[in-house]
Design a protein around this motif. Structure first.
Motif, PDB file in Angstrom:
ATOM      1  N   LEU A 248       0.634  -1.856   0.458  1.00 38.12           N
ATOM      2  CA  LEU A 248      -0.201   0.053  -0.189  1.00 38.12           C
ATOM      3  C   LEU A 248       0.741   0.915   0.067  1.00 38.12           C
ATOM      4  O   LEU A 248       1.510   2.020   0.784  1.00 38.12           O
ATOM      5  N   GLN A 249       1.835   1.297  -1.371  1.00 40.25           N
ATOM      6  CA  GLN A 249       2.224   2.469  -1.238  1.00 40.25           C
ATOM      7  C   GLN A 249       2.520   3.731  -1.325  1.00 40.25           C
ATOM      8  O   GLN A 249       3.136   4.825  -0.927  1.00 40.25           O
ATOM      9  N   GLY A 250       0.979   4.414  -1.008  1.00 38.22           N
ATOM     10  CA  GLY A 250      -0.138   5.306  -0.983  1.00 38.22           C
ATOM     11  C   GLY A 250      -0.044   6.259   0.817  1.00 38.22           C
ATOM     12  O   GLY A 250      -1.183   7.160   0.640  1.00 38.22           O
ATOM     13  N   LEU A 251      -0.258   4.228   1.153  1.00 37.99           N
ATOM     14  CA  LEU A 251      -0.606   5.017   2.731  1.00 37.99           C
ATOM     15  C   LEU A 251       0.656   6.332   3.910  1.00 37.99           C
ATOM     16  O   LEU A 251       1.475   6.065   3.529  1.00 37.99           O
ATOM     17  N   HIS A 252      -0.208   6.902   4.077  1.00 37.74           N
ATOM     18  CA  HIS A 252       0.285   8.248   4.991  1.00 37.74           C
ATOM     19  C   HIS A 252      -0.030   7.905   6.504  1.00 37.74           C
ATOM     20  O   HIS A 252       1.145   8.106   7.171  1.00 37.74           O
ATOM     21  N   SER A 253      -0.579   6.963   6.777  1.00 43.53           N
ATOM     22  CA  SER A 253      -0.947   6.654   8.755  1.00 43.53           C
ATOM     23  C   SER A 253      -1.669   5.340   8.446  1.00 43.53           C
ATOM     24  O   SER A 253      -2.345   4.842   7.737  1.00 43.53           O
ATOM     25  N   LEU A 254      -1.735   4.723   9.663  1.00 42.47           N
ATOM     26  CA  LEU A 254      -1.893   3.052   9.780  1.00 42.47           C
ATOM     27  C   LEU A 254      -1.845   3.219  11.439  1.00 42.47           C
ATOM     28  O   LEU A 254      -0.909   3.550  11.774  1.00 42.47           O
ATOM     29  N   ASN A 255      -2.987   2.867  11.748  1.00 47.45           N
ATOM     30  CA  ASN A 255      -3.288   2.917  13.661  1.00 47.45           C
ATOM     31  C   ASN A 255      -3.224   1.337  13.253  1.00 47.45           C
ATOM     32  O   ASN A 255      -4.665   0.774  13.366  1.00 47.45           O
ATOM     33  N   LEU A 256      -2.457   1.025  14.344  1.00 50.31           N
ATOM     34  CA  LEU A 256      -3.151  -0.553  15.039  1.00 50.31           C
ATOM     35  C   LEU A 256      -2.831  -0.584  16.823  1.00 50.31           C
ATOM     36  O   LEU A 256      -1.997  -1.836  17.217  1.00 50.31           O
TER      37      LEU A 256
END
Length: 255
Positions: free
Chosen positions: A98-106
């Motif tokens: 997911l190369q366009g991902l700016h924010s990832l909440n895990l």
């Protein structure tokens, strides 16, 4: 109940239909498509939403998900993915595509170091990563490749040390490592904001007595070094109240 059949203890979860998913798509202020399926008791990743894989934001937080399928990489436009408060123990390698991902909440899952794939380091445009409230014992080395990272949450984990390579992340502005069993003889690195020397110009009346005294003492030392020399722009600047980042932090504490 038929003989020989046992009642499953696994939550079945709520079934999501394509119609429900379409109705959950909203436009953001900047015109992006946001699919919100949060807090819907979803236990299995709904395959029907793959038909909506052109959305820009996907919220599956506060559900009962234990697994994210490899098909997540079909959401090629994703810039924002929220998976917090599920039952995830492992992430798919496909997440790194997911190369366009700016924010990832895990945040608030069951992730360990081994549940985070090295492919996470392929998200070169990632700016915000929240891994707080998991079971991480050592920091995944793949994070060192996230040079655009600005915010990193590692709070409430099982970390006993924080690697020094965090200092090499050039754009890191916020680091939260509270509530980890880090021993006193192995203190965490300073917040990157505190490591940058900044200049603050403030009125004397805005400072408490203690901070004002510190600034005057520093100004006196500068004046003594410059006494007898020509008056320059640097001399004038030195006569201003200029607390550095440490004094600014002390001032906030006093308030």
């Amino acid at each position: 109940m038929a003989k020989g059949k046992k009642k499953s203890s696994e939550p079945k979860g709520r079934k999501i239909t394509l119609k429900m998913a379409k109705n959950a798509v909203k436009l953001t202020i900047d015109g992006k498509r946001h699919l919100d399926l949060s807090n819907m008791e979803i236990a299995t990743f709904p395959k029907c939403i793959l038909k909506l894989c052109d959305v820009d934001e996907l919220d599956l937080s506060r559900n009962l998900l234990k697994k994210i399928p490899d098909s997540i990489d079909r959401f090629v436009n994703l810039r924002w993915l929220d998976l917090h408060s599920n039952h995830l123990e492992q992430l798919p390698e496909a997440l790194g595509r997911l190369q366009g991902l700016h924010s990832l909440n895990l945040c608030n899952n069951l992730l360990t170091t081994y549940g985070i794939p090295h492919e996470l380091g392929l998200l070169r445009g990632l700016r915000s990563l929240n891994l707080g409230m998991n079971r991480i014992e050592t920091l995944p080395s793949s994070i060192a490749a996230l040079k655009e990272l600005r915010q990193l949450g590692l709070f409430n984990n099982l970390l006993t040390c924080v690697p020094t390579w965090l200092h090499s992340l050039p754009n890191l502005q916020s680091l939260n490592i509270k509530c980890n069993p880090i021993p006193p003889d192995n203190p965490p690195p300073l917040d990157p904001i505190q490591r940058v020397e900044c200049l603050y110009l403030v009125r004397e009346g805005c400072l408490c007595g203690e901070c004002l005294q510190k600034c005057k003492e520093e100004r006196g030392r500068v004046d003594s070094r410059l006494s007898g020399g020509p008056i320059t722009g640097r001399t004038i600047l030195a006569r201003l109240i200029t607390p550095n980042s440490v004094a600014q932090q002390d001032q906030a504490v006093h308030r």
